[in-house]
Design a protein around this motif. Structure first.
Motif, short mmCIF file in Angstrom:
data_model
loop_
_atom_site.label_atom_id
_atom_site.label_comp_id
_atom_site.label_asym_id
_atom_site.label_seq_id
_atom_site.Cartn_x
_atom_site.Cartn_y
_atom_site.Cartn_z
N SER A 261 -2.00 -5.33 -6.49
CA SER A 261 -2.68 -4.02 -6.48
C SER A 261 -3.63 -4.02 -5.30
CB SER A 261 -3.52 -3.78 -7.73
OG SER A 261 -2.85 -4.25 -8.85
N PRO A 262 -3.51 -3.03 -4.42
CA PRO A 262 -4.41 -2.99 -3.27
C PRO A 262 -5.83 -2.61 -3.71
CG PRO A 262 -2.56 -1.45 -3.03
CD PRO A 262 -2.53 -1.93 -4.43
N VAL A 263 -6.83 -3.24 -3.08
CA VAL A 263 -8.23 -2.84 -3.30
C VAL A 263 -8.61 -1.99 -2.09
CG1 VAL A 263 -10.59 -3.68 -3.58
CG2 VAL A 263 -8.66 -5.03 -4.48
N TYR A 264 -9.06 -0.76 -2.35
CA TYR A 264 -9.30 0.16 -1.23
C TYR A 264 -10.77 0.38 -0.94
CZ TYR A 264 -4.37 1.54 -1.28
OH TYR A 264 -3.01 1.54 -1.20
N TRP B 47 -1.23 3.63 2.96
CA TRP B 47 -2.49 3.40 3.67
C TRP B 47 -2.42 2.12 4.49
CZ3 TRP B 47 -4.79 7.70 3.99
CH2 TRP B 47 -4.97 8.55 2.91
N THR C 8 0.82 -1.22 0.00
CA THR C 8 0.00 0.00 0.00
C THR C 8 0.86 1.28 0.00
OG1 THR C 8 -0.12 -0.03 2.41
CG2 THR C 8 -1.91 -1.14 1.22
N ASP D 47 -7.90 -11.68 0.62
CA ASP D 47 -7.45 -10.93 1.80
C ASP D 47 -6.46 -11.78 2.61
OD1 ASP D 47 -9.15 -12.74 2.97
OD2 ASP D 47 -10.21 -11.27 4.21
N CYS E 71 -6.89 -0.55 2.73
CA CYS E 71 -6.78 -1.66 1.79
C CYS E 71 -7.45 -2.89 2.42
CB CYS E 71 -5.31 -1.94 1.50
SG CYS E 71 -5.03 -3.52 0.71
N THR E 72 -8.51 -3.35 1.77
CA THR E 72 -9.25 -4.50 2.34
C THR E 72 -8.81 -5.82 1.71
OG1 THR E 72 -10.97 -4.23 0.68
CG2 THR E 72 -11.32 -3.11 2.81
N ASN F 150 -8.02 6.03 3.02
CA ASN F 150 -8.25 4.73 2.39
C ASN F 150 -7.76 3.59 3.28
OD1 ASN F 150 -9.48 5.33 -0.16
ND2 ASN F 150 -7.57 6.39 -0.65
N ASP G 42 -3.04 -1.55 5.75
CA ASP G 42 -3.09 -2.78 4.96
C ASP G 42 -3.79 -3.85 5.80
OD1 ASP G 42 -2.50 -5.25 3.85
OD2 ASP G 42 -0.50 -4.64 3.15
N TYR H 234 -6.13 -7.71 -1.63
CA TYR H 234 -5.10 -7.58 -2.66
C TYR H 234 -5.66 -8.14 -3.97
CZ TYR H 234 -1.57 -7.42 1.17
OH TYR H 234 -0.82 -7.12 2.28
#
Ligand code: GDP
Ligand code: IMO
Ligand code: MG
Length: 427
Positions: free
Chosen positions: A366-369, A307, A278, A354, A342-343, A340, A309, A345
């Protein structure tokens, strides 16, 4: 009685020192169980700002025994400097500090080896603190290290020379400059200094304290993502920074572990090399660094910022058995319009997960936020959970829901007093 534990859940520097210092008033014993002078734990109170490296963060509480456990690697030279820096504060380290005879000694040549290994790695260097940590733990597991208890033995010098010559053989193959006689002079005079302290069997001391119903707090160094087994290998430190390290680093049975306090920042930082999914390499990351004054307490290096993680945090909570959380440096986000978290990846093959992949280093993540509205309020003077801005309470509740562990401490500034309790277990 059982021993409680405080440890960092990210890549170190979460604010462990502040919380240990705060809680130390409630404990009879505070004990470091791993790491060494790579740690930098900052304490702030009564207009004092103090950074501790090897001395446990309970040292400012005169009624607390402070223990350097067997899992620690101790640099006598840095130790002496630390103690001397404490002299102005009216505390009694000679009286209330205990050092394990089983703790490994960091030799001057360990530090030289650390520098040599890092140099030889070129672009793939770890970004070590150059305190000799890796080479000292290497010698411990190779069963050739020297321990604090050895310094009182008659043949210590002989043992030292044998290990030194092994190190010099390796150093011959590396191009680094050093002045060993001057380093050795400091080292041997620091060893004499250390002899004035209580060099004891801290395993007995701690178990006897618990048996006598004294309360014990184990103080972790570094963070779970730097753990030698569970961190982002090979970009890790050389010890078990996780809860299991308390057992081996203090001589405590697993059944003697009580509360595990997990410390995390409301965002995330890392110092040194290695993966950081992140990380923000833009002006937002720059703003976090500036607002959070994110520069290393040991080396002064700028910390990388990003952010929070949650996949990494959930993992750390799992392997440590965390029972309570402390969210630190929340005030650093006071002026952000958007925050943000990150919940999940997203991996290169499109998988959304996760859980942590085997090798964070090779995965293209890529992080999913999930995005939150910032609170845009100065929270540094607030002292009650109910007075916190609604947006911050929402962020906190979301994190608790995701992490499945209560956040009981919210830290809104570096000072001891800037600490908000959600549930008043300690007051
Ligand atoms: P440790 O290694 O986990 O003890 O953490 P460090 O001392 O290396 O880094 C944490 C830094 O953040 C120190 O400078 C602390 O004084 C500071 N700090 C701790 N808690 C807070 C907080 O809630 N807000 C702010 N702004 N700073 C904090
Ligand atoms: P505290 O206790 C943050 C990092 C180094 C490097 C890697 C290996 O203050 O949280 P080492 O010298 O241990 O061989 O370095 O680990 N590191 C830390 N990062 N906080 C620390 O301690 C750290 N101790 C080591 O930057 O990336
Ligand atoms: Mg630190």
């Amino acid at each position: 009685m059982k021993s409680d534990v405080i440890l960092g859940l990210q890549w170190g520097d979460e604010g462990k020192g502040k919380i240990v210092d705060y809680l130390a008033a409630k404990y009879d014993v505070v004990a470091r169980f791993q790491g060494g002078p790579n740690a930098g734990h900052t304490l702030e109170f009564d207009n004092i700002k103090h950074v501790l490296h090897q001395v446990p963060s309970g040292v400012f509480r005169n009624n607390t025994k402070n223990v350097i456990g067997n899992g620690v690697v101790l640099d006598p030279v840095i130790f002496r400097k630390e103690i001397e820096a404490l002299k102005n504060y009216n505390i009694e380290p000679f009286y209330n500090l205990y050092i394990s005879k089983r703790a490994q000694l960091i030799l001057p040549t360990h530090r030289l080896l650390d520098a040599a290994y890092e140099k030889s790695k070129g672009d793939s260097k770890i970004g070590s603190t150059l305190r000799g940590i890796g080479p000292t733990y290497q010698d411990k597991t190779a069963r050739i290290g020297l321990r604090v208890g050895d310094i009182i033995s008659e043949d210590f010098k002989k043992k030292y020379e044998i290990l030194k010559s092994k190190h010099l053989n390796i150093l011959e193959h590396h191009e680094i400059e050093y002045d060993l006689p001057s380093l050795e002079e400091d080292f041997f005079s620091a060893l004499e200094y250390i002899k004035k302290f209580k060099l004891v069997d801290t395993d007995y001391l701690i178990n006897q304290s618990l048996a006598a119903r004294e309360s014990v707090l184990a103080e972790g160094a570094q963070g779970s993502m730097l753990d030698i087994d569970f961190g982002s290998y090979p970009y890790v430190t050389s010890s078990n920074t996780t809860c299991a390290g308390v057992c081996t680093g203090l001589g405590l049975a697993p059944s003697k572990i009580g509360q595990v306090f997990g410390i995390f920042k409301a965002y995330c930082t890392r110092v040194g090399e290695g993966p950081f999914p992140t990380e923000l390499k833009d002006e937002v990351g720059e703003k976090i660094r500036k607002e959070g004054n994110e520069f290393g307490a040991t080396t002064g290096r700028p910390r990388r910022c990003g952010w929070i993680d949650l996949p990494a945090l959930k993992y750390a909570i799992m392997i440590n058995g965390v029972t309570q959380l402390s969210m630190m440096k929340v005030d650093v986000l006071d002026t952000f319009d958007e925050i943000n978290a990150c919940t999940h990846y997203k991996l290169k093959n499109g998988t959304i997960t996760d859980t942590l992949p085997f090798d964070l280093c090779v995965e293209d993540i890529s992080p999913v936020y999930k995005s939150f509205k910032g609170w845009n309020t100065d929270i540094t003077k607030l002292n009650d959970y109910k007075s916190l801005p609604t947006e911050l309470i929402e962020y906190t509740l979301f994190l608790e829901e995701e992490l499945k562990v209560p956040i009981n401490i919210i830290s809104v500034g570096p000072n001891r007093t800037q600490t908000i309790f959600k549930n008043n277990h300690f007051q």
